[in-house]
Design a protein around this motif. Structure first.
Motif, PDB file in Angstrom:
ATOM      1  N   LEU A 153     -31.417 -14.543 -26.574  1.00  0.00           N
ATOM      2  CA  LEU A 153     -31.471 -16.013 -26.674  1.00  0.00           C
ATOM      3  C   LEU A 153     -30.344 -16.178 -25.287  1.00  0.00           C
ATOM      4  O   LEU A 153     -30.812 -17.345 -24.530  1.00  0.00           O
ATOM      5  N   PHE A 172     -38.374 -19.924 -34.291  1.00  0.00           N
ATOM      6  CA  PHE A 172     -36.945 -19.297 -34.315  1.00  0.00           C
ATOM      7  C   PHE A 172     -36.815 -18.442 -35.322  1.00  0.00           C
ATOM      8  O   PHE A 172     -36.158 -17.368 -35.341  1.00  0.00           O
ATOM      9  N   GLU A 173     -37.064 -18.854 -36.571  1.00  0.00           N
ATOM     10  CA  GLU A 173     -36.876 -18.035 -37.784  1.00  0.00           C
ATOM     11  C   GLU A 173     -37.780 -16.915 -37.763  1.00  0.00           C
ATOM     12  O   GLU A 173     -37.371 -15.798 -38.136  1.00  0.00           O
ATOM     13  N   GLY A 225     -37.025 -15.754 -28.061  1.00  0.00           N
ATOM     14  CA  GLY A 225     -35.738 -16.451 -27.716  1.00  0.00           C
ATOM     15  C   GLY A 225     -35.807 -17.631 -26.902  1.00  0.00           C
ATOM     16  O   GLY A 225     -34.605 -18.231 -26.664  1.00  0.00           O
ATOM     17  N   GLU A 266     -39.078 -15.235 -35.232  1.00  0.00           N
ATOM     18  CA  GLU A 266     -38.609 -14.257 -33.997  1.00  0.00           C
ATOM     19  C   GLU A 266     -37.706 -13.316 -34.716  1.00  0.00           C
ATOM     20  O   GLU A 266     -37.609 -12.225 -34.458  1.00  0.00           O
ATOM     21  N   GLN A 267     -36.599 -14.135 -35.350  1.00  0.00           N
ATOM     22  CA  GLN A 267     -35.536 -13.081 -35.920  1.00  0.00           C
ATOM     23  C   GLN A 267     -36.288 -11.999 -37.109  1.00  0.00           C
ATOM     24  O   GLN A 267     -35.678 -11.029 -36.987  1.00  0.00           O
ATOM     25  N   TYR A 270     -30.372 -10.967 -32.027  1.00  0.00           N
ATOM     26  CA  TYR A 270     -30.917 -12.235 -31.317  1.00  0.00           C
ATOM     27  C   TYR A 270     -30.302 -12.801 -30.248  1.00  0.00           C
ATOM     28  O   TYR A 270     -30.682 -13.665 -29.382  1.00  0.00           O
ATOM     29  N   PRO A 309     -36.032 -21.870 -29.143  1.00  0.00           N
ATOM     30  CA  PRO A 309     -35.079 -22.611 -29.398  1.00  0.00           C
ATOM     31  C   PRO A 309     -34.796 -23.777 -28.322  1.00  0.00           C
ATOM     32  O   PRO A 309     -34.394 -24.894 -28.439  1.00  0.00           O
ATOM     33  N   THR A 348     -26.895 -17.412 -31.568  1.00  0.00           N
ATOM     34  CA  THR A 348     -27.567 -17.728 -32.506  1.00  0.00           C
ATOM     35  C   THR A 348     -26.878 -18.536 -33.600  1.00  0.00           C
ATOM     36  O   THR A 348     -27.685 -19.580 -34.022  1.00  0.00           O
ATOM     37  N   ARG A 367     -28.553 -22.223 -35.315  1.00  0.00           N
ATOM     38  CA  ARG A 367     -28.836 -22.238 -36.441  1.00  0.00           C
ATOM     39  C   ARG A 367     -27.982 -23.454 -37.008  1.00  0.00           C
ATOM     40  O   ARG A 367     -28.701 -24.298 -37.818  1.00  0.00           O
TER      41      ARG A 367
END
Ligand code: ZN
Length: 504
Positions: A160, A366-367, A417, A369-370, A156, A420, A169, A173
């Motif tokens: 990003l 965000f979560e 990405g 996507e990962q 990721y 966020p 990342t 986080r």
């Protein structure tokens, strides 16, 4: 060839690449705002062609040779000069672009254009199945894209970095964890007093032509000019431009709600002001745009929230809003209106979320996507994963995919990405606002009088004019004195504002 001639050669080549990129922006604007649906298939080819030519030119060995030859010239110039910055940023772009084969870059552009079209119709009919093959293709392309680069700590990171250079990342986080720890209890405290704020005055019958006129009057005060800007309706609001003198904003209207178009317009205007404020000496260079999406979003969120949802701004705007809709808001006083536009209401739609719950919409994306990238679940199950998290984070039930997983255009465009940066921007907006207040203690008084140019000019001076000369961290350092996204001022702002409104 003298060093200066060589530099001019580089600059001329970059100007043409920049022209091609602006043509792409214009094609994208046209696709979203005016193109009839029948144009979608051939538009995808057009955008792929323009994107391919731009990519080929940027990655050509000639650019590499020019950059090599200019290393000494760059070292002889001040770091902050336009010339050194142009060479430095071009080297970064060149080296990054060289990692990605033209064939892959072209395919990403082509799929994005087709997918955007498929998303719009899937969203209209609330049919996730119609979008699924495009999403699958997009994620597959993203994985191939990630594989083009040296392995990062997390896949990721590569995605990003495209939107927020230099921020891993793991940092995001950590920032999000801090933010969640602060706002989740605040949201719970507000929920216990939900009835303390009544926002019924925002609902009623607000004819769209009058909404447009009112929005325009606000935008003009912020800095919109009739000879340099446009303002159009669209399904998903955005801002773009083809040059410093051609800034394009879009918004969406609901006839029964006045808030969506007004705050959406303010938001996009913040993006437009950033672009319009870039130094004219940077026009037709790769430095002529905002330095990152996070910093960009700091500007849109600042104008939408710190300015737009303030008591001061509505001291000026409320009488004008009342005049625009005669008889509708006569009994509404400033305090009632201010509270209404700041009502906290966990809801389905990110772009319509209040400032307090907004962050959770982003954390969820965000979560997910990962997880999409790592293959944590089959993509067909994405709506279930979405709905479960909406329930757990915001306590809302998602009735259909149109107001759930299909609400945002981003994934259709291949923007994974990107989300966020919205919260990073909100965080930075509070850091920047603190600096603005320190520099101009009577800012709220000016705003209440409808004077927005001192703020706009200050932002231009400390931030906008630099464009992309400096990295996001360098830019943040210049404006705030710190090169990190610091959650403190944002949490402080939210806590103070909502504690007062909800008497917590
Ligand atoms: Zn934005």
């Amino acid at each position: 060839m003298t060093l200066h001639t060589r530099f001019l050669d580089l600059k001329a080549r970059l100007a043409e690449i920049h022209d091609l990129n602006r043509v792409s922006s214009l094609l994208g604007w046209d696709q979203a705002v005016t193109m009839p649906p029948g144009g979608a298939a051939v538009r995808a080819e057009q955008m792929a062609t323009v994107g391919r030519i731009a990519h080929e030119r940027l990655t050509s060995p000639d650019i590499g040779r020019l950059l090599d030859g200019l290393a000494g010239y760059e070292a002889s110039l001040p770091y902050e000069s336009d010339e050194a910055s142009l060479i430095r940023v071009t080297r970064y772009d060149y080296e990054r672009a060289r990692q990605v084969p033209t064939e892959l870059r072209t395919e990403m552009t082509r799929v994005a254009s087709l997918s955007r079209h498929a998303w719009a119709s899937a969203r209209a009919s609330s049919d996730f199945g119609a979008f699924l093959p495009f999403l699958q293709q997009t994620i597959d392309l993203k994985k191939r894209y990630v594989d083009c680069f040296e392995p990062a700590a997390e896949p990721y990171d590569v995605l990003l970095d495209e939107f927020e250079r230099g921020l891993p990342t793991s940092d995001v986080r950590a920032i999000f964890t801090q933010l969640k720890q602060a706002i989740v209890p605040l949201i719970a405290a507000v929920a216990d007093r939900a009835e303390a704020v009544d926002d019924r005055c925002l609902y009623g019958h607000f004819p769209i032509p009058q909404q447009r006129e009112f929005c325009l009057s606000v935008l003009r005060r912020f800095g919109y000019t009739d000879d340099g800007w446009r303002f159009d309706p669209t399904a998903h609001p955005f801002a773009t431009n083809t040059g410093l003198g051609d800034i394009r904003l879009t918004t969406r209207y609901y006839e029964d709600n006045i808030a969506v178009s007004v705050f959406g317009s303010m938001h996009e205007c913040g993006h437009g002001l950033y672009e319009a404020g870039i130094a004219p000496s940077l026009e037709r260079t790769p430095l002529c745009r905002g330095t990152s999406l996070g910093i960009h979003e700091s500007q849109s969120r600042l104008w939408e929230n710190l300015v737009g949802r303030s008591r001061a701004a509505w001291t000026c705007f409320l009488p004008e809003l009342k005049a625009a809709f005669p008889g509708q808001l006569d009994s509404v006083d400033l305090e009632t209106f201010y509270r209404a536009i700041n009502k906290v209401k966990p809801g389905l739609i990110r772009v319509e979320a209040d400032e307090l719950t907004y962050g959770l919409h982003v954390v969820l994306r965000f979560e997910l996507e990962q997880e999409m990238l790592s293959g944590a679940f089959p993509l067909a199950e994405l709506p279930d994963a979405w709905n479960a998290r909406m329930k757990s984070y915001l306590g809302v039930d998602v009735p259909d995919v149109a107001s759930g997983v299909l609400q945002d255009v981003h994934w259709s465009l291949g923007y994974v990405g990107y989300f966020p940066t919205y919260v990073l921007g909100s965080i930075a907006s509070a850091q920047i606002w603190d600096k603005a207040l320190a520099a101009m203690p009577d800012l709220p008084v000016q705003i209440a009088r409808g004077e927005f140019s001192p703020l706009r000019e200050w932002l231009r001076q400390v931030l906008h004019r630099h464009g992309r000369k400096f990295t996001p961290k360098e830019t943040l350092q210049k404006v705030t004195g710190s090169d990190t996204f610091d959650v403190g001022p944002y949490v402080g702002y939210l806590t103070k504002k909502y504690s007062e409104i909800y008497a917590l």
